[in-house]
Structures are given as structure tokens and as C-alpha cells.
Design a protein around this motif. Structure first.
Motif, mmCIF file in Angstrom:
data_model
loop_
_atom_site.group_PDB
_atom_site.id
_atom_site.type_symbol
_atom_site.label_atom_id
_atom_site.label_comp_id
_atom_site.label_asym_id
_atom_site.label_seq_id
_atom_site.Cartn_x
_atom_site.Cartn_y
_atom_site.Cartn_z
ATOM 1 N N GLN A 183 30.288 9.060 -3.229
ATOM 2 C CA GLN A 183 31.204 8.167 -3.935
ATOM 3 C C GLN A 183 32.234 7.523 -3.012
ATOM 4 N N TYR A 184 32.713 8.277 -2.039
ATOM 5 C CA TYR A 184 33.836 7.811 -1.219
ATOM 6 C C TYR A 184 33.428 7.240 0.139
ATOM 7 N N PHE A 185 32.286 7.666 0.677
ATOM 8 C CA PHE A 185 31.959 7.282 2.052
ATOM 9 C C PHE A 185 30.741 6.382 2.174
ATOM 10 N N HIS A 186 30.074 6.088 1.095
ATOM 11 C CA HIS A 186 28.895 5.232 1.161
ATOM 12 C C HIS A 186 29.109 3.987 0.310
ATOM 13 N N GLU A 187 30.261 3.384 0.476
ATOM 14 C CA GLU A 187 30.594 2.210 -0.302
ATOM 15 C C GLU A 187 29.912 0.962 0.272
ATOM 16 N N HIS A 188 29.722 -0.048 -0.565
ATOM 17 C CA HIS A 188 29.115 -1.299 -0.122
ATOM 18 C C HIS A 188 30.215 -2.203 0.454
ATOM 19 N N ILE A 189 30.424 -2.043 1.743
ATOM 20 C CA ILE A 189 31.445 -2.829 2.415
ATOM 21 C C ILE A 189 30.840 -3.486 3.646
ATOM 22 N N GLU A 190 31.521 -4.481 4.163
ATOM 23 C CA GLU A 190 31.027 -5.176 5.337
ATOM 24 C C GLU A 190 30.938 -4.230 6.522
ATOM 25 N N ASN A 191 29.951 -4.446 7.336
ATOM 26 C CA ASN A 191 29.745 -3.589 8.488
ATOM 27 C C ASN A 191 30.602 -4.059 9.666
ATOM 28 N N LYS A 192 31.903 -4.073 9.432
ATOM 29 C CA LYS A 192 32.854 -4.451 10.474
ATOM 30 C C LYS A 192 33.938 -3.387 10.532
ATOM 31 N N CYS A 240 35.961 13.120 7.809
ATOM 32 C CA CYS A 240 36.303 11.799 7.299
ATOM 33 C C CYS A 240 37.674 11.373 7.826
ATOM 34 N N SER A 241 37.871 10.064 7.866
ATOM 35 C CA SER A 241 39.161 9.524 8.289
ATOM 36 C C SER A 241 39.460 8.284 7.480
ATOM 37 N N LEU A 280 36.741 -1.073 7.481
ATOM 38 C CA LEU A 280 36.512 0.321 7.150
ATOM 39 C C LEU A 280 37.834 1.040 6.911
ATOM 40 N N ILE A 281 38.308 1.006 5.678
ATOM 41 C CA ILE A 281 39.563 1.682 5.369
ATOM 42 C C ILE A 281 39.373 3.190 5.265
ATOM 43 N N ARG A 282 38.108 3.616 5.053
ATOM 44 C CA ARG A 282 37.812 5.048 4.912
ATOM 45 C C ARG A 282 36.362 5.267 5.324
ATOM 46 N N ILE A 283 36.122 6.189 6.244
ATOM 47 C CA ILE A 283 34.760 6.500 6.670
ATOM 48 C C ILE A 283 34.571 8.015 6.676
ATOM 49 N N GLY A 284 33.321 8.459 6.552
ATOM 50 C CA GLY A 284 33.070 9.889 6.563
ATOM 51 C C GLY A 284 31.591 10.192 6.654
ATOM 52 N N SER A 285 31.299 11.451 6.962
ATOM 53 C CA SER A 285 29.913 11.894 7.025
ATOM 54 C C SER A 285 29.821 13.309 6.479
ATOM 55 N N GLU A 291 46.801 8.478 1.510
ATOM 56 C CA GLU A 291 46.585 8.074 0.117
ATOM 57 C C GLU A 291 45.121 7.753 -0.153
ATOM 58 N N LEU A 292 44.406 7.327 0.873
ATOM 59 C CA LEU A 292 42.994 6.988 0.706
ATOM 60 C C LEU A 292 42.094 8.221 0.717
ATOM 61 N N LEU A 293 42.602 9.350 1.225
ATOM 62 C CA LEU A 293 41.826 10.593 1.254
ATOM 63 C C LEU A 293 42.228 11.547 0.136
ATOM 64 N N SER A 294 43.429 11.383 -0.371
ATOM 65 C CA SER A 294 43.942 12.286 -1.394
ATOM 66 C C SER A 294 43.061 12.379 -2.643
ATOM 67 N N PRO A 295 42.517 11.266 -3.175
ATOM 68 C CA PRO A 295 41.672 11.379 -4.373
ATOM 69 C C PRO A 295 40.441 12.263 -4.157
ATOM 70 N N PHE A 296 39.867 12.207 -2.963
ATOM 71 C CA PHE A 296 38.722 13.044 -2.620
ATOM 72 C C PHE A 296 39.094 14.519 -2.758
ATOM 73 N N ILE A 297 40.235 14.898 -2.161
ATOM 74 C CA ILE A 297 40.665 16.292 -2.190
ATOM 75 C C ILE A 297 41.028 16.729 -3.604
ATOM 76 N N LYS A 298 41.653 15.851 -4.360
ATOM 77 C CA LYS A 298 42.030 16.198 -5.730
ATOM 78 C C LYS A 298 40.808 16.439 -6.605
ATOM 79 N N GLU A 299 39.765 15.640 -6.417
ATOM 80 C CA GLU A 299 38.544 15.851 -7.196
ATOM 81 C C GLU A 299 37.857 17.155 -6.790
#
Length: 285
Positions: free
Chosen positions: A220-229, A251-252, A233-238, A257-265
Motif C-alpha cells: 500500500q505504501y511503497f508500490h505506488e504509481h508514481i513517476e520514476n524520478k 523505508c525512508s 519519491l516522497i516515500r520509498i521502501g522494500s 509524517e509520511l511514515l507515521s501512518p504505516f507504523i500506526k496501521e
């Protein structure tokens, strides 16, 4: 130079199906608050002075005995204050996860201030059927104050052993004065990272439950459909299955604030009755 350190000790036991702190010896600058949560135990770390003051050193031994369920978190961000005289702040935690235990280490970000020096060493051993989840969270300084990678040095080490064999040995060091942290090979425009390590037998129902949720969140958080530039990349992870006992996420992002929702879920998932039975982040903004 580091101040003389006295070892703090926490013993956690299962008594009649309920996990409780059965022995506690805690020395400054560490403070520990213990909260009982039904069948589990929640321990919250804090520091006198609101963070690590120059030369502070914590040496903590944790023994989570068989069949215990425990979570460790922090009261707020772990702040590392500036070192005026070049003294290091250091934290060493040695833990044991007993047979059939579940241990979750889920603190808030470590935030090193300008001119600070910090070392962290986490050493854990796993007994049969134990499950350990560790979240290592970092932010590059007081970003809102315009302070980014202004600290002197930062070093973090994590070692996890199972049956006397290392299954995780992770080290990371930053010296912003010597290395360009804004290079594409380092952080570029990112200022926050999280490393997540899930250790335990892959056939354990607890491991399966947590790993499934981690994989879902990663998708949900790291495989978004965004430009490959890189600029976009506001958020990346593996997410990687290292071996039959270790699942890992790195992830970075531009900010916490961009990582907090991941941890909360993830924290919400841990409230399942077959895991912690409570949310260690409940009540946070």
C-alpha cells in the motif's frame, strides 16, 4: 568519554496467564513506566531531562521469560542533545525473548540535535518459538527548525541470535561532517527512515500474522504509481524475506509524517487478541 554506567535490569514473567514486571532495577538517566494490559505488559521508556544529555549512558538488560507478551515503546521522540565537549551519548540494550514469548520494540524516532554524538547497540537472543518485532526509527534532526543532518555522528547496531547463531547483524553509521548525506547514494531529499525486523520461526502463527500485515502495508505504501524520478519519491521502501527466521522492511521518506501512518496501521494490527491484545500507539495523534 562516557559517564560511568550502572546496569539497569528488567525481568518480565508470566504469572497465571498474565505478563507482569517481576523485577525492576532502573538507574538514571533511564526512566521506565510499566502499564498492565490484560494478558500483556507495556513498558514505556523515558529519560530524565527529556532526552540524552552529553555523556549519558544507558545499559539495560531485559529478560522476557517464557510465555510472556510485552511491548516496549518510548514516551516521545528520543532526543539527543548537542555535545559541547565531544562526549558520546550511548544506549546498550541486551534482551532475551524466552520460549513462546512475543516481544515488540516500537519506539518513536531518535532525533539527534545539532552537534550531537550517539551510539545505540541492541542485542537480542531468541529461545524456541519466540517472536521479536523491532522498529528502528530515525529522523535527521529538528527538521521544522531547519536543522537537518547537523549532528556530529550517529551509530546504530542490531544483533539478533537464535540457537546461538546470528540471524540479524545490522550496523549503520553516519558522519555528516565527512559524508554528503544529500547524495543520491545516501538520503538525497529524505530525512527519515525506518528499519523493521521480524524475527522468529516462519511457521509460527504470530510470525505469519505480522508478516502478512507487513507485506500488505508495504504494497500500500511503497508500490505506488508514481513517476520514476528521484525528485517525485516522497516515500520509498522494500520488503524482503531474508531467511526462514527473518523478514525485513527498510523505508525512508521526506519526513516522519509520511511514515507515521504505516507504523500506526501496524500498531493497530498488533491489538489482535492473538498478538499483543492492545495497540501500543493508541492515543497518539
Amino acid at each position: 568519554m562516557i559517564k560511568d554506567t550502572v546496569q539497569s535490569i528488567l525481568e518480565i514473567s508470566n504469572i497465571n496467564g498474565k505478563t507482569s514486571v517481576t523485577s525492576s532495577k532502573v538507574f538514571r538517566p533511564l526512566k521506565v513506566f510499566s502499564l498492565e494490559k490484560d494478558k500483556a505488559c507495556h513498558l514505556v521508556f523515558s529519560n530524565y531531562g527529556g532526552g540524552f544529555v552529553e555523556g549519558d549512558s544507558i545499559d539495560l538488560k531485559i529478560d522476557c521469560k517464557a510465555d510472556t507478551i510485552s511491548a516496549f515503546s518510548s514516551q516521545a521522540n528520543t532526543r539527543i542533545y548537542r555535545s559541547e565537549q565531544g562526549k558520546t551519548c550511548k544506549q546498550t540494550i541486551r534482551g532475551n525473548a524466552g520460549e513462546n514469548s512475543l516481544v515488540v520494540f516500537m519506539g518513536d524516532p531518535v532525533v539527534p540535535h545539532q552537534q550531537s554524538i550517539f551510539e545505540q547497540h541492541l542485542y537480542w537472543t531468541l529461545e524456541k518459538n519466540a517472536v521479536l518485532l523491532i522498529i528502528d526509527w530515525f529522523e535527521a534532526g529538528r527538521i521544522l527548525n531547519g536543522e537537518r543532518f547537523a549532528f556530529e555522528s550517529f551509530f546504530a547496531e542490531l544483533k539478533i541470535e537464535s540457537n546461538g547463531i546470528p540471524i540479524v547483524w545490522d550496523r549503520f553509521k553516519m558522519n555528516p561532517s565527512k559524508n554528503n548525506m544529500n547524495s543520491p547514494g545516501a538520503f538525497l531529499h529524505h530525512s527519515s527512515y525506518i528499519n523493521i525486523f521480524l524475527a522468529g520461526d516462519e511457521n509460527s502463527p504470530r510470525v505469519k500474522s505480522i508478516e502478512t500485515q507487513l507485506r500488505f502495508l508495504a504494497s500500500q505504501y511503497f508500490h505506488e504509481h508514481i513517476e520514476n524520478k528521484s525528485e517525485s519519491l516522497i516515500r520509498i521502501g522494500s520488503a524482503v524475506k531474508v531467511n526462514e527466521e527473518v523478514f525485513m522492511i527498510r523505508c525512508s521518506a521526506k519526513n516522519n509524517e509520511l511514515l507515521s501512518p504505516f507504523i500506526k496501521e501496524l500498531a493497530a494490527h498488533l491489538s489482535d487478541k492473538d498478538l499483543l491484545g492492545f495497540n501500543p500507539y493508541e492515543g497518539r495523534n
